[in-house]
Design an enzyme around this catalytic site. Structure first.
Site, PDB file in Angstrom:
ATOM      1  N   HIS A 179       8.247   1.562   0.502  1.00  0.00           N
ATOM      2  CA  HIS A 179       7.486   0.831  -0.504  1.00  0.00           C
ATOM      3  C   HIS A 179       8.450  -0.079  -1.257  1.00  0.00           C
ATOM      4  O   HIS A 179       9.669  -0.027  -1.077  1.00  0.00           O
ATOM      5  CB  HIS A 179       6.758   1.779  -1.458  1.00  0.00           C
ATOM      6  CG  HIS A 179       7.636   2.836  -2.053  1.00  0.00           C
ATOM      7  ND1 HIS A 179       8.077   3.926  -1.353  1.00  0.00           N
ATOM      8  CD2 HIS A 179       8.165   2.981  -3.294  1.00  0.00           C
ATOM      9  CE1 HIS A 179       8.827   4.697  -2.112  1.00  0.00           C
ATOM     10  NE2 HIS A 179       8.908   4.133  -3.300  1.00  0.00           N
ATOM     11  N   HIS A 189      12.541   0.542  -0.473  1.00  0.00           N
ATOM     12  CA  HIS A 189      13.216   1.798  -0.168  1.00  0.00           C
ATOM     13  C   HIS A 189      12.222   2.841   0.330  1.00  0.00           C
ATOM     14  O   HIS A 189      11.011   2.696   0.179  1.00  0.00           O
ATOM     15  CB  HIS A 189      13.957   2.340  -1.396  1.00  0.00           C
ATOM     16  CG  HIS A 189      13.077   2.743  -2.534  1.00  0.00           C
ATOM     17  ND1 HIS A 189      12.365   1.851  -3.296  1.00  0.00           N
ATOM     18  CD2 HIS A 189      12.793   3.962  -3.052  1.00  0.00           C
ATOM     19  CE1 HIS A 189      11.693   2.486  -4.233  1.00  0.00           C
ATOM     20  NE2 HIS A 189      11.925   3.775  -4.111  1.00  0.00           N
ATOM     21  N   HIS A 230      21.121  -3.318  -8.927  1.00  0.00           N
ATOM     22  CA  HIS A 230      20.044  -2.602  -9.616  1.00  0.00           C
ATOM     23  C   HIS A 230      20.298  -1.114  -9.429  1.00  0.00           C
ATOM     24  O   HIS A 230      20.253  -0.607  -8.309  1.00  0.00           O
ATOM     25  CB  HIS A 230      18.697  -3.001  -9.000  1.00  0.00           C
ATOM     26  CG  HIS A 230      17.510  -2.377  -9.671  1.00  0.00           C
ATOM     27  ND1 HIS A 230      16.683  -3.078 -10.515  1.00  0.00           N
ATOM     28  CD2 HIS A 230      17.013  -1.121  -9.643  1.00  0.00           C
ATOM     29  CE1 HIS A 230      15.729  -2.290 -10.964  1.00  0.00           C
ATOM     30  NE2 HIS A 230      15.906  -1.090 -10.439  1.00  0.00           N
ATOM     31  N   GLU A 273       6.681  10.016  -4.989  1.00  0.00           N
ATOM     32  CA  GLU A 273       6.592   9.327  -6.267  1.00  0.00           C
ATOM     33  C   GLU A 273       5.143   9.021  -6.613  1.00  0.00           C
ATOM     34  O   GLU A 273       4.478   8.244  -5.925  1.00  0.00           O
ATOM     35  CB  GLU A 273       7.384   8.016  -6.213  1.00  0.00           C
ATOM     36  CG  GLU A 273       8.843   8.190  -5.816  1.00  0.00           C
ATOM     37  CD  GLU A 273       9.542   6.850  -5.609  1.00  0.00           C
ATOM     38  OE1 GLU A 273       8.878   5.801  -5.726  1.00  0.00           O
ATOM     39  OE2 GLU A 273      10.744   6.857  -5.299  1.00  0.00           O
ATOM     40  N   HIS A 325       3.437   7.039  -3.514  1.00  0.00           N
ATOM     41  CA  HIS A 325       4.282   6.744  -2.365  1.00  0.00           C
ATOM     42  C   HIS A 325       4.954   8.055  -1.961  1.00  0.00           C
ATOM     43  O   HIS A 325       5.898   8.504  -2.611  1.00  0.00           O
ATOM     44  CB  HIS A 325       5.317   5.667  -2.697  1.00  0.00           C
ATOM     45  CG  HIS A 325       4.694   4.390  -3.167  1.00  0.00           C
ATOM     46  ND1 HIS A 325       4.975   3.814  -4.391  1.00  0.00           N
ATOM     47  CD2 HIS A 325       3.759   3.596  -2.586  1.00  0.00           C
ATOM     48  CE1 HIS A 325       4.267   2.704  -4.533  1.00  0.00           C
ATOM     49  NE2 HIS A 325       3.517   2.548  -3.454  1.00  0.00           N
TER      50      HIS A 325
END
Length: 450
Positions: free
Chosen positions: A382, A346, A303, A352, A376
């Site tokens: 998170h 991560h 990803h 964010e 976050h």
């Protein structure tokens, strides 16, 4: 680029239908009356129609040529006639950085339900609700994130921010931005950028309206470099739309409100300030349809980082580290083999703030409603909740299309501090942290997949 002016009005009322020129960062030219735009020079001794020539600069005069932004305006009155003696006013829900409250804890993972519409009538200014601030408006670094709630149009009232450009992300309802340089009509799944210093009025087309605003104190938004991706995909320049010239020649008592260094000041004038009959340059408002964003992703395994979904970026002084990134998570195909497909767990140096425009976000199937937000902050872990983790870990990895989904992220290098409104008035989900409580310890010391 010269706009077709055949259908433009010659007097007072603003256009009821918008018209646009394609391109991002282009050098445009447009006139609402034939011959109003000087050719071959910027500042003739006398302008056509008795207009005044005036320059609006978005960068320092000596900025490098490829970064220099300015627009020449040919207007009925010079801007010095559009301000008067200012009086300080209070917009208590619109905050600017630095805004760090001793009794509010910004350390944590937070999520909010959609902010409900108020019973009181609210326009673009009184309906702004600041959620977070970051950096320092006085040094022109950082940002603020807001939710707007609009139930009525601004009537003979105008606004500009000397502090920032505004990135507007509608979630519900339609708005019309009547600006000095033309008219932008905006609906959910579109965005608009309103430059620093540009005067405008906001009208409600369909309401009530709710959405998100990223207030950028720093260098203006630009398209990200594509690197090895090449010349195409992501956000393409041709899909950005800048309005053609449209002016108002109205003699009526009006107010102009200015945001300057986090404070709000208002003055009274006797006319509409939206009187630019012609203009040329590259400093102008712009809209973009998020449905034209072409995402890229993995086609074999793993990803990629969410930076591949960047629509716009506002650089900082550190190369590769943004003052703000605007990132879009829209419908797309998931095809990677032997891969955990949702965003992985991560923590990172960026903070964010996410918002949901519509649909369901793949990493949080429950609780992240359209109109909702999450935060976050920097270096706080998170990732997917248990339902998303178990579903993705055990799914048949056939090609799968995420459909009917659109979320975004305001990401910044600075920590985002909660306002009093975000901490105590907005509908905070007190149980948000519980979404990770049921994640199980699967390790038992024996090899093999669990």
């Amino acid at each position: 680029m010269t706009a077709d002016t055949s259908a433009l009005p010659t007097t007072g009322q603003p256009r009821t239908a918008s018209a646009y020129m394609p391109g991002f960062g282009n050098d445009f030219e447009t006139e609402a009356l034939p011959g109003a735009l000087p050719q071959g020079m910027n500042s003739p001794q006398k302008c056509a129609y008795g207009l005044y020539g005036e320059q609006l600069s978005g960068t320092a005069f000596t900025a490098p040529s490829h970064q220099n932004e300015r627009t020449w305006c040919y207007r009925i009155r010079p801007s010095v006639k559009h301000t008067g003696r200012f009086s300080r006013i209070d917009l208590p829900y619109w905050k600017s950085a630095p805004h760090v409250l001793a009794d509010v804890t910004s350390l944590g993972q937070y999520r909010w339900d959609p902010v409900p519409h108020a019973d009181a009538p609210l326009d673009w200014l009184t309906g702004m609700r600041t959620m977070t601030t970051a950096g320092d408006v006085n040094t022109q670094t950082g940002m603020a994130s807001h939710v707007y709630l609009v139930t009525q149009s601004m009537a003979d009232a105008y606004f500009y921010s000397a502090d920032s450009e505004l990135l507007v992300v509608p979630q519900e309802g339609r708005l019309r931005f009547c600006t000095e340089l033309g008219v932008i009509e905006l609906e959910p799944q579109e965005i608009a950028i309103i430059p620093r210093g540009l005067v405008y009025r906001v009208e409600l087309l369909d309401g009530p309206a709710r959405g998100f605003v990223c207030e950028n104190y720093g260098q203006k938004f630009d398209l990200p470099g594509r690197g090895p991706i090449g010349a195409n995909c992501m956000a393409n320049r041709r899909d950005f739309k800048t309005p053609v010239a449209a002016f108002e020649d109205r003699e009526t008592p009006s107010t102009v409100t200015v945001k300057w260094c986090g404070q709000f000041h208002r003055c009274e004038i006797g006319h509409s300030p939206l009187d630019v009959v012609a203009w040329h340059g590259n400093y102008a408002p712009v809209k973009y349809d998020l449905r034209t964003y072409c995402p890229v992703g993995a086609v074999l395994f793993d990803h990629p980082d969410p930076s591949i979904f960047t629509v716009l970026t506002a650089p900082s002084g550190v190369e590769g580290t943004a003052n703000i990134d605007f990132v879009l998570f829209r419908d797309r195909w998931m095809v990677a083999e032997n891969t955990f497909r949702p965003p992985w767990y991560h923590k990172n140096v960026m903070s964010e703030l996410m918002g949901n425009i519509h649909g369901q976000y793949d990493a949080k199937p429950q609780g992240f409603a359209p109109g909702g937000m999450s935060l976050h902050n920097m270096m706080l872990p998170h990732g997917p909740d248990r339902e998303a983790f178990e579903g993705a870990s055990n799914a048949d990895l056939a090609p799968h299309k995420l459909e009917d989904t659109m979320s975004f992220m305001f990401e910044t290098r600075f920590p985002q501090h909660l306002t009093e409104f975000a901490a105590h008035e907005a509908p905070l989900q007190d149980d948000y942290l519980d979404c990770w409580t049921s994640l199980e310890k699967k390790f038992d010391g024996t090899p093999g997949e669990k």
